[in-house]
Design a protein around this motif. Structure first.
Motif, short mmCIF file in Angstrom:
data_model
loop_
_atom_site.label_atom_id
_atom_site.label_comp_id
_atom_site.label_asym_id
_atom_site.label_seq_id
_atom_site.Cartn_x
_atom_site.Cartn_y
_atom_site.Cartn_z
N SER A 38 0.83 -1.20 0.00
CA SER A 38 0.00 0.00 0.00
C SER A 38 0.87 1.25 0.00
O SER A 38 2.08 1.20 0.08
CB SER A 38 -0.89 0.00 1.23
N ARG A 40 1.22 3.46 2.28
CA ARG A 40 1.85 3.82 3.53
C ARG A 40 2.32 2.58 4.28
O ARG A 40 1.79 2.26 5.34
CB ARG A 40 0.91 4.63 4.40
N PRO A 41 3.31 1.85 3.75
CA PRO A 41 3.80 0.69 4.47
C PRO A 41 4.37 1.13 5.80
O PRO A 41 4.96 2.19 5.91
CB PRO A 41 4.88 0.13 3.56
N ALA A 42 4.18 0.36 6.81
CA ALA A 42 4.61 0.79 8.13
C ALA A 42 5.28 -0.28 8.95
O ALA A 42 5.70 0.00 10.04
CB ALA A 42 3.42 1.35 8.90
N LEU A 43 5.40 -1.47 8.45
CA LEU A 43 6.07 -2.49 9.23
C LEU A 43 6.78 -3.48 8.34
O LEU A 43 6.25 -3.89 7.32
CB LEU A 43 5.08 -3.28 10.09
N ALA A 44 7.94 -3.85 8.77
CA ALA A 44 8.71 -4.82 8.02
C ALA A 44 8.79 -6.13 8.79
O ALA A 44 8.31 -6.24 9.90
CB ALA A 44 10.11 -4.27 7.79
N THR A 45 9.39 -7.10 8.18
CA THR A 45 9.64 -8.36 8.87
C THR A 45 10.44 -8.08 10.13
O THR A 45 11.38 -7.33 10.12
CB THR A 45 10.47 -9.29 7.98
N GLN A 117 -1.73 5.94 11.02
CA GLN A 117 -0.63 5.50 10.14
C GLN A 117 0.72 6.02 10.63
O GLN A 117 1.77 5.49 10.24
CB GLN A 117 -0.88 5.95 8.69
N ARG B 18 8.02 3.13 1.89
CA ARG B 18 7.87 1.87 1.17
C ARG B 18 9.24 1.26 0.90
O ARG B 18 9.46 0.07 1.15
CB ARG B 18 7.14 2.11 -0.15
N PHE B 21 10.80 -0.10 4.14
CA PHE B 21 10.26 -1.35 4.64
C PHE B 21 10.49 -2.50 3.67
O PHE B 21 10.64 -3.64 4.08
CB PHE B 21 8.78 -1.18 4.97
N THR B 45 6.06 -9.45 7.87
CA THR B 45 5.97 -8.40 6.86
C THR B 45 4.53 -7.91 6.79
O THR B 45 3.60 -8.69 6.76
CB THR B 45 6.35 -8.97 5.49
N ALA B 46 4.39 -6.64 6.74
CA ALA B 46 3.06 -6.06 6.64
C ALA B 46 2.97 -5.24 5.37
O ALA B 46 3.96 -4.70 4.91
CB ALA B 46 2.77 -5.19 7.85
N THR B 47 1.77 -5.17 4.85
CA THR B 47 1.60 -4.31 3.67
C THR B 47 1.56 -2.86 4.09
O THR B 47 1.62 -1.97 3.26
CB THR B 47 0.30 -4.67 2.94
N GLY B 48 1.42 -2.61 5.36
CA GLY B 48 1.58 -1.26 5.83
C GLY B 48 0.32 -0.58 6.32
O GLY B 48 0.38 0.54 6.81
N LYS B 49 -0.80 -1.24 6.23
CA LYS B 49 -2.04 -0.58 6.66
C LYS B 49 -2.24 -0.76 8.17
O LYS B 49 -2.22 -1.87 8.68
CB LYS B 49 -3.23 -1.16 5.90
N VAL B 50 -2.40 0.36 8.85
CA VAL B 50 -2.71 0.32 10.28
C VAL B 50 -4.21 0.46 10.45
O VAL B 50 -4.82 1.39 9.90
CB VAL B 50 -1.99 1.47 11.03
N MET B 270 -2.00 -4.40 12.27
CA MET B 270 -1.36 -4.25 10.96
C MET B 270 -1.85 -5.34 10.06
O MET B 270 -1.92 -6.50 10.46
CB MET B 270 0.15 -4.44 11.08
#
Lengths: 271, 271
Positions: A38, A40-45, A117, B18, B21, B45-50, B270
């Motif tokens: 998306s 606004r990615p906000a988290l990684a592995t 976000q 992006r 992450f 891993t998240a696509t980033g949506k909170v 997330m």
């Protein structure tokens, strides 16, 4: 399938959390490769370690005005009722807490209105322990940001930038707040630094001291510019030494009471 | 390099979140492949949506005892001081909030003592909206867990299992709490269900209603078994419809006041 069979099957074949997240991580990478991430990615592995950046908070925790930040009154007594509840009196800017824009702008964004976000974001930690040991009112200056970028790469848009001044070691001592003469004395950010961070698209700043501005600030220059810009701050952070300078993901558990100017929060990071 | 040069360089080459992450995700996968994942992985891993699972909280938000859960008193006035602070009176079990073991066990784990490793975890959502529409005191039963596992796979150890009864649509109506005769009326978990979840290693449960037990419970069987076992609960969750049944990662922003039996919390996920 009967209930007992299902439960036993679940128990015998239960996925560990490691397996769960490994599979999710793989799925996430696939999504990335497919361009499905998306805007606004906000988290990684994450490797899975949670670091708690929140101090346990009680009436003895140091506050800016020197008064207890929280008071406890019994609401429901366990011996009488079989359960228990406290009635808490909380002064919003106490403990590890959020400064929302509304704290320093009459009609600014309340803590309940912060964009979620921005509450899960990359964390960048600028270490000024060496100069804070020499000058207890030391500030994060633009040259500290330059050095950070040189060593660690660019600061991601939407990040939180935190100051690690080593001040958490003084919790429980008068020196967390004051010098020997009783003057406010602790490190903070300079306005020149936070102006630079604003230009970089940083969404929040954090400190391991009582205030975003240093103790000897005469004008609260960071509070009066950073917060009214719509950005937020975090004060009294703990355990920053347990994190790398970059690469951690911050979780800002800001309270969500209507019209709040901030409040005690649960701050954690993933590494 | 001069300050202006560095800042301009940062601005011109700034990584988007992006990119940040995506790189981190790749690094995480490498770590997984190398077996470097820790014993308690907690984020994928998240696509980033909170997704914010927290209701905005004020004195009108419904409470179990029917009294306002939060009261506001002016502590610092903006026109007089250039900044503003509320003094808040908070009854711990109000708003979207945590039930810590100490709520229902005299010497149990306080909200400040919850293991942070359980505050970021996989979230599994069991949807009982259909039966809650027929029976406003419907419960998540063992067969709902069986059906969930059949459809979605095993529930990971350490997960939070949340009930989605559709009750958040009633916020602002008397029906969120009571039937026409004034009796407590809302869905919850059955003790048989939470006993099963305990065996599966689930760490926490959540509800989109006022209580872990259904409104017509005579004995608070879930509160008196789940909480004293050292596990915690989350009440008054919001926005569960915005999440998949499985695959989201939950962040439990539990407050950290010493000796707390629980308290208003910031809950996010997330996806």
């Amino acid at each position: 399938m009967c209930h007992v069979c299902v439960i036993n099957n679940v128990k015998s074949s239960m996925l560990s959390r490691r397996d769960f997240f490994r599979k999710s991580a793989a799925a996430g990478i696939a999504a990335t490769a497919a361009g499905a991430v998306s805007a606004r990615p906000a988290l990684a592995t994450a490797t899975g370690k949670v670091v708690d950046l929140t101090h346990t908070f009680d009436g003895d925790f140091p506050t800016f005005d020197g008064k207890p930040g929280i008071l406890y009154t019994e609401n429901v007594n366990f011996d009488q009722s079989g359960y228990q509840i406290w009635e808490l009196t909380i002064f919003e800017h106490s403990g590890t807490h959020i400064d929302a824009p509304l704290h320093f702008s009459k009609d600014g964004t309340s803590v309940a209105e912060l964009d979620p976000q921005n509450l899960i974001c990359p964390l960048c930690i600028i270490d000024i322990k060496a100069k804070a040991a020499e000058d207890p009112n030391a500030m994060v200056e633009p040259e500290d940001i330059e050095a950070f970028v040189s060593a660690n790469g660019e600061i991601p848009e939407g990040a939180c930038v935190a100051m690690n001044s080593g001040w958490q070691d003084k919790i429980g001592e008068a020196g967390y707040r004051n010098d020997a003469d009783g003057n406010f004395t602790f490190p903070g950010f300079s306005k020149a630094a936070t102006d630079s961070l604003m230009e970089m698209g940083v969404a929040s700043i954090g400190v391991d001291t009582l205030s975003l501005d240093p103790g000897n600030s005469a004008d609260f220059a960071v509070h009066t510019s950073w917060l009214p810009s719509g950005r937020f701050g975090i004060e009294n952070l703990a355990n920053l030494d347990a994190l790398p300078a970059t690469g951690a993901t911050l979780f800002v558990g800001a309270p969500k009471h209507r019209d709040g100017t901030g409040g005690p929060a649960r701050i954690m990071a993933m590494v």
